[in-house]
Design a protein around this motif. Structure first.
Motif, PDB file in Angstrom:
ATOM      1  N   ALA A 163       0.843  -1.206   0.000  1.00  0.00           N
ATOM      2  CA  ALA A 163       0.000   0.000   0.000  1.00  0.00           C
ATOM      3  C   ALA A 163       0.868   1.241   0.000  1.00  0.00           C
ATOM      4  CB  ALA A 163      -0.895  -0.002   1.242  1.00  0.00           C
ATOM      5  N   ALA A 164       0.309   2.318  -0.550  1.00  0.00           N
ATOM      6  CA  ALA A 164       0.994   3.612  -0.548  1.00  0.00           C
ATOM      7  C   ALA A 164      -0.010   4.683  -0.153  1.00  0.00           C
ATOM      8  CB  ALA A 164       1.569   3.914  -1.928  1.00  0.00           C
ATOM      9  N   LEU A 165       0.495   5.707   0.516  1.00  0.00           N
ATOM     10  CA  LEU A 165      -0.353   6.859   0.845  1.00  0.00           C
ATOM     11  C   LEU A 165       0.002   7.993  -0.110  1.00  0.00           C
ATOM     12  CD1 LEU A 165      -2.439   7.985   2.932  1.00  0.00           C
ATOM     13  CD2 LEU A 165      -0.476   8.963   4.144  1.00  0.00           C
ATOM     14  N   LEU A 166      -1.012   8.545  -0.759  1.00  0.00           N
ATOM     15  CA  LEU A 166      -0.798   9.678  -1.664  1.00  0.00           C
ATOM     16  C   LEU A 166      -1.284  10.947  -0.990  1.00  0.00           C
ATOM     17  CD1 LEU A 166      -1.987   8.590  -5.262  1.00  0.00           C
ATOM     18  CD2 LEU A 166       0.370   8.957  -4.460  1.00  0.00           C
ATOM     19  N   GLU A 167      -0.449  11.975  -1.065  1.00  0.00           N
ATOM     20  CA  GLU A 167      -0.835  13.284  -0.517  1.00  0.00           C
ATOM     21  C   GLU A 167      -0.377  14.375  -1.490  1.00  0.00           C
ATOM     22  OE1 GLU A 167      -0.664  13.876   3.931  1.00  0.00           O
ATOM     23  OE2 GLU A 167       0.896  12.351   3.751  1.00  0.00           O
ATOM     24  N   PRO A 168      -0.907  15.589  -1.351  1.00  0.00           N
ATOM     25  CA  PRO A 168      -0.431  16.677  -2.207  1.00  0.00           C
ATOM     26  C   PRO A 168       0.968  17.113  -1.792  1.00  0.00           C
ATOM     27  CG  PRO A 168      -2.409  17.323  -0.967  1.00  0.00           C
ATOM     28  CD  PRO A 168      -1.974  16.008  -0.431  1.00  0.00           C
ATOM     29  N   SER A 169       1.762  17.505  -2.774  1.00  0.00           N
ATOM     30  CA  SER A 169       3.121  17.954  -2.494  1.00  0.00           C
ATOM     31  C   SER A 169       3.163  19.467  -2.324  1.00  0.00           C
ATOM     32  CB  SER A 169       4.024  17.558  -3.657  1.00  0.00           C
ATOM     33  OG  SER A 169       5.276  18.137  -3.503  1.00  0.00           O
ATOM     34  N   THR A 170       4.035  19.903  -1.438  1.00  0.00           N
ATOM     35  CA  THR A 170       4.245  21.345  -1.331  1.00  0.00           C
ATOM     36  C   THR A 170       5.421  21.747  -2.226  1.00  0.00           C
ATOM     37  OG1 THR A 170       5.493  20.825   0.662  1.00  0.00           O
ATOM     38  CG2 THR A 170       3.291  21.742   0.968  1.00  0.00           C
ATOM     39  N   ASP A 171       6.271  20.749  -2.548  1.00  0.00           N
ATOM     40  CA  ASP A 171       7.406  20.980  -3.449  1.00  0.00           C
ATOM     41  C   ASP A 171       6.995  20.458  -4.824  1.00  0.00           C
ATOM     42  OD1 ASP A 171       9.614  20.538  -5.060  1.00  0.00           O
ATOM     43  OD2 ASP A 171      10.909  19.932  -3.407  1.00  0.00           O
ATOM     44  N   ASN A 172       6.884  21.347  -5.786  1.00  0.00           N
ATOM     45  CA  ASN A 172       6.295  20.941  -7.061  1.00  0.00           C
ATOM     46  C   ASN A 172       7.173  20.030  -7.907  1.00  0.00           C
ATOM     47  OD1 ASN A 172       3.883  20.998  -8.379  1.00  0.00           O
ATOM     48  ND2 ASN A 172       4.582  22.505  -9.883  1.00  0.00           N
ATOM     49  N   ASP A 173       8.418  19.838  -7.484  1.00  0.00           N
ATOM     50  CA  ASP A 173       9.287  18.976  -8.279  1.00  0.00           C
ATOM     51  C   ASP A 173       9.189  17.506  -7.857  1.00  0.00           C
ATOM     52  OD1 ASP A 173      11.148  18.641 -10.341  1.00  0.00           O
ATOM     53  OD2 ASP A 173      12.768  18.470  -8.863  1.00  0.00           O
ATOM     54  N   LEU A 174       8.713  17.259  -6.637  1.00  0.00           N
ATOM     55  CA  LEU A 174       8.620  15.880  -6.140  1.00  0.00           C
ATOM     56  C   LEU A 174       7.298  15.255  -6.544  1.00  0.00           C
ATOM     57  CD1 LEU A 174       9.983  16.411  -2.509  1.00  0.00           C
ATOM     58  CD2 LEU A 174      11.240  15.539  -4.500  1.00  0.00           C
ATOM     59  N   GLY A 175       7.264  13.920  -6.555  1.00  0.00           N
ATOM     60  CA  GLY A 175       6.005  13.223  -6.770  1.00  0.00           C
ATOM     61  C   GLY A 175       5.831  12.672  -8.177  1.00  0.00           C
ATOM     62  N   ILE A 176       4.582  12.357  -8.508  1.00  0.00           N
ATOM     63  CA  ILE A 176       4.280  11.691  -9.778  1.00  0.00           C
ATOM     64  C   ILE A 176       4.346  12.707 -10.914  1.00  0.00           C
ATOM     65  CG2 ILE A 176       2.492  10.439 -11.072  1.00  0.00           C
ATOM     66  CD1 ILE A 176       1.613   9.254  -8.330  1.00  0.00           C
ATOM     67  N   HIS A 177       5.322  12.533 -11.792  1.00  0.00           N
ATOM     68  CA  HIS A 177       5.498  13.461 -12.910  1.00  0.00           C
ATOM     69  C   HIS A 177       4.679  13.039 -14.115  1.00  0.00           C
ATOM     70  CE1 HIS A 177       8.907  16.349 -11.990  1.00  0.00           C
ATOM     71  NE2 HIS A 177       8.712  15.704 -10.857  1.00  0.00           N
ATOM     72  N   ASP A 178       4.588  11.730 -14.350  1.00  0.00           N
ATOM     73  CA  ASP A 178       3.903  11.303 -15.575  1.00  0.00           C
ATOM     74  C   ASP A 178       3.574   9.818 -15.503  1.00  0.00           C
ATOM     75  OD1 ASP A 178       2.819  11.631 -18.073  1.00  0.00           O
ATOM     76  OD2 ASP A 178       4.725  11.839 -19.140  1.00  0.00           O
ATOM     77  N   PHE A 179       2.585   9.413 -16.305  1.00  0.00           N
ATOM     78  CA  PHE A 179       2.321   7.980 -16.482  1.00  0.00           C
ATOM     79  C   PHE A 179       1.773   7.763 -17.880  1.00  0.00           C
ATOM     80  CE2 PHE A 179      -1.499   9.767 -14.463  1.00  0.00           C
ATOM     81  CZ  PHE A 179      -2.494   9.396 -15.359  1.00  0.00           C
ATOM     82  N   GLU A 180       1.954   6.533 -18.349  1.00  0.00           N
ATOM     83  CA  GLU A 180       1.357   6.144 -19.637  1.00  0.00           C
ATOM     84  C   GLU A 180       0.749   4.768 -19.433  1.00  0.00           C
ATOM     85  OE1 GLU A 180       3.845   6.499 -23.254  1.00  0.00           O
ATOM     86  OE2 GLU A 180       2.836   4.702 -23.993  1.00  0.00           O
ATOM     87  N   MET A 181      -0.564   4.675 -19.546  1.00  0.00           N
ATOM     88  CA  MET A 181      -1.260   3.409 -19.291  1.00  0.00           C
ATOM     89  C   MET A 181      -1.928   2.917 -20.569  1.00  0.00           C
ATOM     90  SD  MET A 181      -0.771   2.781 -16.067  1.00  0.00           S
ATOM     91  CE  MET A 181       0.258   3.861 -15.083  1.00  0.00           C
TER      92      MET A 181
END
Ligand code: COA
Length: 329
Positions: A163-181
């Motif tokens: 499991a993973a917890l997703l939250e909003p980032s305060t640093d705009n460079d971190l986190g999910i940048h892109d996906f292709e499904m």
């Protein structure tokens, strides 16, 4: 605003099913299984427990890690192909067991790509600003749909959850940048459970014909998986003007060591850039990526700001890749 992973957990059952155990059950051997798949053993959940049990354990690990109450969760996304019941969703059972009293949620059936489908879905609810804490779980009790007389399938799969917890980032460079499904129904006939759904409800005949077990045409799935996972992984890396050496870790779906190897070759990755735990757990379907991510985190294999590439292929066919910048310390 980007979605970031701020908590990660996993659960695997205690009971081990080794290649030596399988040798006593079907016409196979340790050498064949190890050389063709990389698997040495898998975990098997107790008969009287369902997928939700493992999902709840993985989620609890995050709640304890983050010191947060289940009431703070506003959405539960549970990727699984082995829900406890046909109706309602396994997410409902997880909600109840966790006591997450201020959320909604549902199951996502994306086969072995399920966890990536769920992460991509969750990321949208964060990016819109609609939700603040989303529990994304990948869990499967594959032993519940395996025929332990069919050596084509029973050697590959195991039970587990992450499991993973997703939250909003305060640093705009971190986190999910892109996906292709992707989704392509050409795969339906090659990897499926034929009965038990609305097309062929359970009858004595479907049970006698073992149609409630997982069927797989391994060779065809293998070919599609190698091409699908390699191409999508390379495309997303190229799109962001990165190369293999920029990726700290590839955390791939664990279906077969040879499939992972093909992806690694396409990206020119060194062994230390790839997370592999298939030898311990086999293919836990929606569980593989979050379990591998959780173990890699425990082993301190990534640090804040590292590029992480996720990649999977599964029943449907489904496949996809996700590029993120790790946000946890
Ligand atoms: N033990 C021993 N021999 C086995 C066996 C087993 N468990 N399973 C199959 N064999 C035999 C086959 O009968 C075949 O024998 P033959 O040549 O006499 O007909 C031979 O081994 C080769 O079988 P094949 O199916 O061609 O093997 P493979 O190299 O394709 O490996 C898989 C089989 C299933 C491991 C592989 O195809 C695979 O990993 N597929 C994708 C799995 C996957 O990703 N699934 C989940 C979706 S992500």
């Amino acid at each position: 605003m980007r979605a970031i992973i701020t908590g990660i957990g996993h659960f695997v059952p205690e009971q081990r099913l080794t290649n030596a155990d399988l040798e006593k059950m079907v016409d196979t051997n340790d050498e064949w299984i190890t050389s063709r798949t990389g698997i040495k053993e898998r975990r098997i959940l107790e008969k009287d427990k369902g997928t939700s049990y493992m999902a709840v354990q993985a989620a609890k690990m995050i709640l304890e890690q983050k010191h947060i109450s289940a009431d703070e969760i506003d959405l539960i996304l549970l990727a699984t192909i082995t829900p406890d019941l046909m109706v309602p969703s396994a997410a409902s059972i997880v909600q109840k067991e966790l006591g997450a009293n201020h959320c909604w949620g549902f199951d996502i059936n994306g086969g072995c790509t399920g966890f990536l489908y769920a992460l991509a879905t969750g990321a949208q609810f964060i990016e819109t600003g609609r939700h603040k804490k989303i529990l994304v779980i990948g869990a499967d009790k594959m032993s519940s749909i395996l025929n332990y007389q069919d050596r084509n399938t029973c050697i590959i799969f195991g039970d587990g959850a992450g499991a993973a917890l997703l939250e909003p980032s305060t640093d705009n460079d971190l986190g999910i940048h892109d996906f292709e499904m992707h989704l392509d129904g050409v795969g339906v006939q090659y990897l499926c459970v034929e009965a038990g759904g609305s097309l062929r409800p359970a009858t004595h005949e479907t049970v006698d014909k073992k149609m409630h077990f997982l069927y797989q045409d391994g060779k065809t799935v293998f070919k599609h998986a190698v091409i699908g996972m390699s191409d999508v992984s390379k495309r997303i890396v190229d799109k962001h003007h990165l190369s293999g050496k920029d990726i700290k870790l590839l955390i791939p779906h664990q279906a077969n060591y040879r499939i992972i190897d093909a992806v690694a070759k396409k990206l020119d990755l060194a062994p230390e850039q790839i997370v592999i735990n298939i030898e311990k757990y086999g293919n836990t379907t929606a569980g593989t990526i979050p379990i591998a991510m959780s173990e890699a985190y425990q082993q301190q294999r990534m640090k804040k700001g590292d590029w992480i590439l996720l990649s999977a292929f599964g029943a449907g066919f489904t496949w996809g890749s996700m590029l993120l910048k790790w946000a946890m310390d």
